[in-house]
Design an enzyme around this catalytic site. Structure first.
Site, PDB file in Angstrom:
ATOM      1  N   GLU A   1       0.895  -1.162   0.000  1.00  0.00           N
ATOM      2  CA  GLU A   1       0.000   0.000   0.000  1.00  0.00           C
ATOM      3  C   GLU A   1       0.932   1.211   0.000  1.00  0.00           C
ATOM      4  O   GLU A   1       1.737   1.372   0.903  1.00  0.00           O
ATOM      5  CB  GLU A   1      -0.886  -0.080   1.242  1.00  0.00           C
ATOM      6  CG  GLU A   1      -2.004   0.914   1.235  1.00  0.00           C
ATOM      7  CD  GLU A   1      -1.632   2.151   1.974  1.00  0.00           C
ATOM      8  OE1 GLU A   1      -1.081   3.068   1.311  1.00  0.00           O
ATOM      9  OE2 GLU A   1      -1.860   2.212   3.178  1.00  0.00           O
TER      10      GLU A   1
ATOM     11  N   CYS B   1      -1.884   8.048   4.704  1.00  0.00           N
ATOM     12  CA  CYS B   1      -1.945   7.681   3.291  1.00  0.00           C
ATOM     13  C   CYS B   1      -3.243   8.155   2.656  1.00  0.00           C
ATOM     14  O   CYS B   1      -3.340   8.249   1.443  1.00  0.00           O
ATOM     15  CB  CYS B   1      -1.753   6.187   3.115  1.00  0.00           C
ATOM     16  SG  CYS B   1      -2.568   5.228   4.367  1.00  0.00           S
TER      17      CYS B   1
HETATM   18  P1  NAP Z   1      10.025   3.484   2.919  1.00  0.00           P
HETATM   19  O1  NAP Z   1      11.241   4.173   2.467  1.00  0.00           O
HETATM   20  O2  NAP Z   1       9.149   2.926   1.872  1.00  0.00           O
HETATM   21  O3  NAP Z   1      10.476   2.342   3.950  1.00  0.00           O
HETATM   22  C1  NAP Z   1       9.540   1.490   4.575  1.00  0.00           C
HETATM   23  C2  NAP Z   1      10.195   0.155   4.885  1.00  0.00           C
HETATM   24  O4  NAP Z   1      10.493  -0.505   3.654  1.00  0.00           O
HETATM   25  C3  NAP Z   1      11.487   0.258   5.666  1.00  0.00           C
HETATM   26  O5  NAP Z   1      11.535  -0.808   6.589  1.00  0.00           O
HETATM   27  C4  NAP Z   1      12.551   0.066   4.606  1.00  0.00           C
HETATM   28  O6  NAP Z   1      13.663  -0.623   5.105  1.00  0.00           O
HETATM   29  C5  NAP Z   1      11.877  -0.828   3.592  1.00  0.00           C
HETATM   30  N1  NAP Z   1      12.351  -0.561   2.242  1.00  0.00           N
HETATM   31  C6  NAP Z   1      12.131   0.565   1.522  1.00  0.00           C
HETATM   32  N2  NAP Z   1      12.712   0.451   0.309  1.00  0.00           N
HETATM   33  C7  NAP Z   1      13.309  -0.740   0.278  1.00  0.00           C
HETATM   34  C8  NAP Z   1      14.084  -1.432  -0.712  1.00  0.00           C
HETATM   35  N3  NAP Z   1      14.340  -0.885  -1.895  1.00  0.00           N
HETATM   36  N4  NAP Z   1      14.550  -2.647  -0.407  1.00  0.00           N
HETATM   37  C9  NAP Z   1      14.298  -3.190   0.791  1.00  0.00           C
HETATM   38  N5  NAP Z   1      13.592  -2.603   1.760  1.00  0.00           N
HETATM   39  C10 NAP Z   1      13.091  -1.391   1.510  1.00  0.00           C
HETATM   40  O7  NAP Z   1       9.119   4.419   3.806  1.00  0.00           O
HETATM   41  P2  NAP Z   1       9.505   5.383   5.009  1.00  0.00           P
HETATM   42  O8  NAP Z   1      10.992   5.508   5.143  1.00  0.00           O
HETATM   43  O9  NAP Z   1       8.781   4.931   6.169  1.00  0.00           O
HETATM   44  O10 NAP Z   1       8.911   6.743   4.532  1.00  0.00           O
HETATM   45  C11 NAP Z   1       9.424   7.390   3.390  1.00  0.00           C
HETATM   46  C12 NAP Z   1       8.288   7.932   2.574  1.00  0.00           C
HETATM   47  O11 NAP Z   1       7.302   6.938   2.325  1.00  0.00           O
HETATM   48  C13 NAP Z   1       7.504   9.036   3.237  1.00  0.00           C
HETATM   49  O12 NAP Z   1       8.129  10.268   3.134  1.00  0.00           O
HETATM   50  C14 NAP Z   1       6.208   8.962   2.483  1.00  0.00           C
HETATM   51  O13 NAP Z   1       6.328   9.635   1.270  1.00  0.00           O
HETATM   52  C15 NAP Z   1       6.011   7.497   2.220  1.00  0.00           C
HETATM   53  N6  NAP Z   1       5.100   6.825   3.175  1.00  0.00           N
HETATM   54  C16 NAP Z   1       3.893   6.451   2.749  1.00  0.00           C
HETATM   55  C17 NAP Z   1       3.015   5.835   3.625  1.00  0.00           C
HETATM   56  C18 NAP Z   1       1.677   5.378   3.192  1.00  0.00           C
HETATM   57  O14 NAP Z   1       0.796   5.348   3.996  1.00  0.00           O
HETATM   58  N7  NAP Z   1       1.525   4.951   1.996  1.00  0.00           N
HETATM   59  C19 NAP Z   1       3.373   5.588   4.931  1.00  0.00           C
HETATM   60  C20 NAP Z   1       4.642   5.972   5.337  1.00  0.00           C
HETATM   61  C21 NAP Z   1       5.492   6.574   4.443  1.00  0.00           C
HETATM   62  P3  NAP Z   1      15.051   0.054   5.492  1.00  0.00           P
HETATM   63  O15 NAP Z   1      15.148  -0.106   6.964  1.00  0.00           O
HETATM   64  O16 NAP Z   1      16.034  -0.768   4.750  1.00  0.00           O
HETATM   65  O17 NAP Z   1      15.006   1.475   5.029  1.00  0.00           O
END
Ligand code: NAP
Length: 495
Positions: free
Chosen positions: A231, A268
C-alpha cells in the site's frame, strides 16, 4: 543495524517449520490465539506509549487511540477467522448416479509472510499491526522487518506476541522480529534479502512508492514469484461540486483543512488535491482555505527522513511552472516540523505536468481550478490509481456531473460522498487499497477483516475420503463454519 545472513536464513527456516505446524491448527485455535495477542497488547503499560511517543513524535492521545484500534483489529480479525469466512469452504457433492464428482474447496495459508512496519502507524500498521494479524489469521507464520523509525516500540510489540507464542507452546517460528536493516558483508537491505528468500511466500508492506515497487520487482524476479501486497499511498483527490459549494463553501474548506493537516498530514488517505470549476462559490471556498490555513500550527513530523522528503517534494511541486502558493500557515516551522501549504494551479496546467500528480507526504495540497466541467472530467480521467476519491456534492450535483462521477469510479478503492478520507474504519466493508500505484493489487484491502484474504490460496479435493479431508470440509461441520454446500450458504452438516 547489521544482521548476519545466517541469522536471517535461520528465521526463514523457523518460519517454514512453523508453517507445517500452522497447517494443523483450526480457525478456532488461531482465533483464540489472536484474542490472546489482543489481551497481551492491551495489557502493555505506559512503556509502549512512551517509546512510540519518543520515537515518532506522535502525540500521546493519538497513540492511545491507535493502541485501542490495534487491539480491536486483532479481535475483529479473530472473530472473522473463527467464522471461517476466509476458509471460503465450497462443497459440491456427487450425485447418486456418480456422474458428477464430489469436489470440496477451501483456502489455506500461503506460507511465511514478510511484513514491513510502517513509519506513520507504529502500532496499527507495524509489528503487531493489521498485516501481522491477518497473516496469522490466515495460518501464515510472520517475519516482521521492523521499521527503523521506531525500533523500541517494535521490540515491545514483538515481545508481546512472542510471550503469547511461548505461553501457548507454539513453535517460535510463528512470529519472528527482525530489527537489522542491512545484511552483513553484502550491503544488501534486509527487506530485499528476505523478499527474495525462497522460504518467504508473500509480503505485506505500507510505505513509499519507491519501496513498494522495489519489493514488487524483487518478488517478480524470483525463481518462484510471490505476491507483494504493498500500500503505497496516493493524493486522494476531493472534487467539489457547485451546489455543495453554494450550500457551504466555508464549512467545506474548514473540513478540508482539518483533514489535510491532521497528524501533520502523515496519512496515506491525506486529501492532497482539491478540484472545482471556477465560480463565485468556488472563490468563497478558496478564500476560506486561505484564511483557515493561516492558523494551523506547525507540527513535528515522524522523523528526520520523512521531514526531509516533505521539504524536498514540497519544494519540487512548488517550483513547477504556473503553480502558485495559494495558502500557507502563518507560523514558521522549527526543527523537523511541517508547515502546511496549499498550491494553486489551473486544470490545464495540472493535465500537462505529471509532477503535479505526485504525493507530497505531509500537510500539503494542490488546489486545481477548472474552467469547465469538461476539464474536471479530463482531470478525473487522467488520475492515477488512488486509495480514495471524495465527492463533495449533493445528489443533484451527482446527477448533473455523471461523466465525472463515472470516471472516478475507475480510479479509487474507496469513494466518499461528502466527509473527508482520513479516518479508515476497521469494518468488513472497508476497502483500503486501490488501482496501481495506490497499491500493488487492487483486488485486496489492507484494512478490515478481509485483509486476511491476501494471504490464503484455494485448494480443491476431488472425491477424497471423509477421513482424509480437512475438518473444514467434512460432512460433519464440527467447526460450525459457514460453507457453501451445493450453492447454499449454511453451517449445517451434510447428511
Ligand atoms: P520506505 O522508504 O518505503 O520504507 C519502509 C520500509 O520498507 C522500511 O523498513 C525500509 O527498510 C523498507 N524498504 C524501503 N525500500 C526498500 C528497498 N528498496 N529494499 C528493501 N527494503 C526497503 O518508507 P519510510 O521511510 O517509512 O517513509 C518514506 C516515505 O514513504 C515518506 O516520506 C512517504 O512519502 C512514504 N510513506 C507512505 C506511507 C503510506 O501510507 N503509503 C506511509 C509511510 C510513508 P530500510 O530499513 O532498509 O530502510
Amino acid at each position: 543495524m547489521i544482521q548476519p545472513q545466517s541469522e536471517l536464513d535461520a528465521y526463514a527456516a523457523l518460519a517454514a517449520g512453523a508453517f507445517r505446524f500452522f497447517k494443523t491448527t483450526t480457525v478456532k485455535e488461531r482465533a483464540a490465539f489472536m484474542h490472546a495477542v489482543a489481551d497481551q497488547i492491551e495489557a502493555l503499560g505506559p512503556e509502549l506509549l512512551d517509546a512510540a511517543h519518543r520515537e515518532t513524535a506522535l502525540p500521546l492521545p493519538r497513540l492511545t487511540g491507535e493502541k485501542t484500534r490495534t487491539v480491536g483489529q486483532w479481535r475483529a480479525y479473530a472473530d472473522a477467522v473463527a467464522k471461517g469466512l476466509y476458509v471460503e469452504a465450497r462443497i459440491d457433492t456427487a450425485n447418486k448416479e456418480k456422474t458428477k464428482n464430489d469436489i470440496r474447496k477451501y483456502s489455506i495459508g500461503l506460507g511465511p509472510v514478510l511484513v514491513f512496519g510502517a513509519a506513520n502507524f507504529p502500532f496499527a500498521f507495524s509489528t503487531a499491526g493489521g498485516d501481522t494479524a491477518s497473516a496469522i489469521g490466515a495460518g501464515c507464520p510472520v517475519l516482521v522487518k521492523a521499521h527503523p523509525g521506531h525500533p523500541e516500540t517494535s521490540r515491545i510489540m514483538a515481545a508481546a506476541i512472542t510471550a503469547v507464542v511461548e505461553a501457548w507452546g507454539w513453535p517460535p517460528g510463528v512470529f519472528s522480529h527482525i530489527a537489522g536493516d542491512e545484511v552483513a558483508g553484502t550491503g544488501e537491505r534486509t527487506g530485499a534479502y528476505l523478499t527474495a528468500h525462497p522460504q518467504v511466500k508473500a509480503v505485506g508492506f505500507t510505505g513509499s512508492y519507491q519501496g513498494g515497487k522495489a519489493l514488487l520487482d524483487i518478488a517478480a524476479r524470483r525463481e518462484e514469484p510471490i505476491p507483494v501486497f504493498a500500500e503505497m499511498g496516493s493524493i486522494n483527490p476531493v472534487f467539489v461540486f457547485p451546489q455543495a459549494l453554494e450550500q457551504g463553501a466555508e464549512t467545506l474548506a474548514k473540513a478540508y483543512i482539518a483533514s489535510l493537516t491532521l497528524g501533520a498530514g502523515q496519512f496515506c488517505t491525506n486529501p492532497g488535491m482539491v478540484i472545482g470549476v471556477k465560480s463565485t462559490a468556488f472563490d468563497r471556498f478558496k478564500q476560506a482555505l486561505r484564511a483557515g490555513i493561516r492558523d494551523v500550527l506547525p507540527s513535528a513530523m515522524l522523523n528526520e527522513h520523512i521531514y526531509t522528503n516533505f521539504e524536498r517534494n514540497k519544494a519540487l511541486l512548488s517550483a513547477q511552472p504556473e503553480v502558485n502558493i495559494w495558502a500557507e500557515a502563518d507560523t514558521p516551522a522549527a526543527g523537523s516540523q511541517a508547515r502546511a501549504r496549499i498550491m494553486e494551479t489551473s486544470a490545464v496546467n495540472f493535465l500537462a505536468n505529471p509532477v503535479l500528480s505526485e504525493e507530497v507526504f505531509g500537510p500539503f495540497g494542490i488546489l486545481i481550478e477548472a474552467a469547465s466541467v469538461d476539464e474536471v472530467a479530463a482531470v478525473a480521467a487522467q488520475l492515477k490509481g488512488q486509495l480514495t476519491i471524495t465527492l463533495a456534492a449533493t445528489e443533484a450535483d451527482m446527477d448533473a456531473h455523471k461523466t465525472v462521477v463515472d470516471r472516478v469510479k475507475d480510479k479509487a478503492g474507496r469513494l466518499l460522498f461528502n466527509g473527508m478520507p482520513t479516518g479508515v474504519e476497521v469494518v468488513y466493508a472497508m476497502q483500503h487499497g486501490g488501482p496501481f500505484p495506490a497499491s500493488t493489487d487492487a483486488r485486496f484491502t489492507s484494512v478490515g477483516p478481509d485483509a486476511v484474504k491476501r494471504f490464503v490460496r484455494p485448494v480443491a479435493f476431488q472425491n477424497w475420503p471423509q477421513t482424509h479431508l480437512p475438518e473444514e470440509l467434512k460432512n460433519v461441520n464440527a467447526l460450525q463454519i459457514l460453507r457453501t454446500v451445493n450453492g447454499r450458504l449454511t453451517a449445517e452438516d451434510i447428511s
